[in-house]
Design a protein around this motif. Structure first.
Motif, PDB file in Angstrom:
ATOM      1  N   ASN A   1     120.821  42.950 -19.222  1.00 24.31           N
ATOM      2  CA  ASN A   1     120.127  43.267 -20.478  1.00 24.31           C
ATOM      3  C   ASN A   1     118.775  42.564 -20.565  1.00 24.31           C
ATOM      4  OD1 ASN A   1     122.270  44.842 -21.304  1.00 24.31           O
ATOM      5  ND2 ASN A   1     123.166  43.267 -22.607  1.00 24.31           N
ATOM      6  N   ALA A   2     118.758  41.275 -20.254  1.00 20.67           N
ATOM      7  CA  ALA A   2     117.522  40.503 -20.372  1.00 20.67           C
ATOM      8  C   ALA A   2     116.462  40.998 -19.397  1.00 20.67           C
ATOM      9  CB  ALA A   2     117.800  39.019 -20.146  1.00 20.67           C
ATOM     10  N   PHE A   3     116.871  41.298 -18.177  1.00 17.69           N
ATOM     11  CA  PHE A   3     115.884  41.689 -17.180  1.00 17.69           C
ATOM     12  C   PHE A   3     115.578  43.177 -17.195  1.00 17.69           C
ATOM     13  CE2 PHE A   3     116.433  37.407 -15.941  1.00 17.69           C
ATOM     14  CZ  PHE A   3     115.209  37.060 -15.402  1.00 17.69           C
TER      15      PHE A   3
ATOM     16  N   VAL B   1     108.561  42.893 -21.355  1.00 13.00           N
ATOM     17  CA  VAL B   1     108.377  41.434 -21.444  1.00 13.00           C
ATOM     18  C   VAL B   1     107.988  40.912 -20.071  1.00 13.00           C
ATOM     19  CG1 VAL B   1     110.065  41.173 -23.335  1.00 13.00           C
ATOM     20  CG2 VAL B   1     110.805  40.882 -20.968  1.00 13.00           C
ATOM     21  N   ASP B   2     107.415  39.704 -20.048  1.00 11.98           N
ATOM     22  CA  ASP B   2     107.101  39.109 -18.746  1.00 11.98           C
ATOM     23  C   ASP B   2     108.336  38.381 -18.211  1.00 11.98           C
ATOM     24  OD1 ASP B   2     107.218  36.587 -19.990  1.00 11.98           O
ATOM     25  OD2 ASP B   2     105.047  36.370 -20.097  1.00 11.98           O
ATOM     26  N   TYR B   3     108.221  37.906 -16.983  1.00 10.07           N
ATOM     27  CA  TYR B   3     109.351  37.282 -16.287  1.00 10.07           C
ATOM     28  C   TYR B   3     109.880  36.068 -17.055  1.00 10.07           C
ATOM     29  CZ  TYR B   3     112.015  35.126 -12.480  1.00 10.07           C
ATOM     30  OH  TYR B   3     113.006  34.568 -11.720  1.00 10.07           O
TER      31      TYR B   3
ATOM     32  N   SER C   1     113.959  33.451 -20.580  1.00  9.13           N
ATOM     33  CA  SER C   1     114.230  32.804 -21.860  1.00  9.13           C
ATOM     34  C   SER C   1     115.226  33.620 -22.687  1.00  9.13           C
ATOM     35  CB  SER C   1     112.919  32.633 -22.625  1.00  9.13           C
ATOM     36  OG  SER C   1     113.164  32.104 -23.899  1.00  9.13           O
ATOM     37  N   ASN C   2     115.057  34.926 -22.693  1.00  6.32           N
ATOM     38  CA  ASN C   2     115.996  35.795 -23.420  1.00  6.32           C
ATOM     39  C   ASN C   2     117.402  35.679 -22.852  1.00  6.32           C
ATOM     40  OD1 ASN C   2     113.907  36.655 -25.033  1.00  6.32           O
ATOM     41  ND2 ASN C   2     113.648  38.631 -24.004  1.00  6.32           N
TER      42      ASN C   2
ATOM     43  N   ILE D   1     122.977  33.725 -23.238  1.00 10.47           N
ATOM     44  CA  ILE D   1     124.112  32.997 -22.641  1.00 10.47           C
ATOM     45  C   ILE D   1     124.603  31.917 -23.594  1.00 10.47           C
ATOM     46  CG2 ILE D   1     124.662  31.265 -20.852  1.00 10.47           C
ATOM     47  CD1 ILE D   1     124.959  34.090 -19.867  1.00 10.47           C
ATOM     48  N   LYS D   2     123.681  31.176 -24.145  1.00  5.43           N
ATOM     49  CA  LYS D   2     124.075  30.082 -25.041  1.00  5.43           C
ATOM     50  C   LYS D   2     124.713  30.600 -26.326  1.00  5.43           C
ATOM     51  CE  LYS D   2     120.685  26.889 -23.146  1.00  5.43           C
ATOM     52  NZ  LYS D   2     119.402  26.200 -23.384  1.00  5.43           N
TER      53      LYS D   2
END
Length: 143
Positions: A106-108, A116-118, A123-124, A129-130
């Motif tokens: 999902n994040a990538f 979004v950038d890398y 960070s997302n 995860i947290k």
């Protein structure tokens, strides 16, 4: 159909029973019928082209011409699936594995789509995860 370059497994189907059900004997019967009854599993394979968890049943399907698929131009997919499935190695998994894979994808996905950038994708992922696993307090990325 052809043999794959390597053995592969991705998940499966799940059956859940409600805690505290007032029909535990029926729940048991349903779960066993859908996971351990060879005749039912063969029917699922025949009707839905789904590879089921019956080794002997899938070996039979692999040699039974009636399992040929119109969609596959008359080929029998189990002829290819059954021998390959015997070599699948399922590594020990933790309770975090599936969730981490989902959250990473999902994040990538946003990164790969250019939204979004890398660093933002990383960070997302860390935030997700947290949130899902509050006991995870630190993520270490490979250099």
């Amino acid at each position: 159909m052809t043999n794959p370059p390597q053995e592969y497994n991705w998940g499966g189907s799940y059956i859940h029973a409600a805690t505290g059900t007032d029909n535990p004997e029926h729940v048991r019967d349903i779960i066993l019928a859908l996971t351990a009854d060879k005749d039912n599993l063969i029917k699922i394979s025949r009707d839905y082209l789904d590879f089921t968890n019956t080794v002997s049943g899938m070996k039979e399907a692999a040699t039974d011409a009636s399992f040929a698929s119109d969609f596959l131009g008359g080929q029998n997919p189990y002829e290819y699936f059954a021998p390959v499935a015997e070599n699948i190695q399922i590594a020990p998994l933790s309770s975090y594995d599936q969730g981490c894979v989902e959250l990473l994808q999902n994040a990538f996905s946003d990164y790969f789509q250019g939204n979004v950038d890398y660093d933002r994708a990383k960070s997302n992922f860390e935030t997700a995860i947290k949130e899902r696993y509050p006991d995870v307090t630190e993520i270490q990325w490979a250099e």
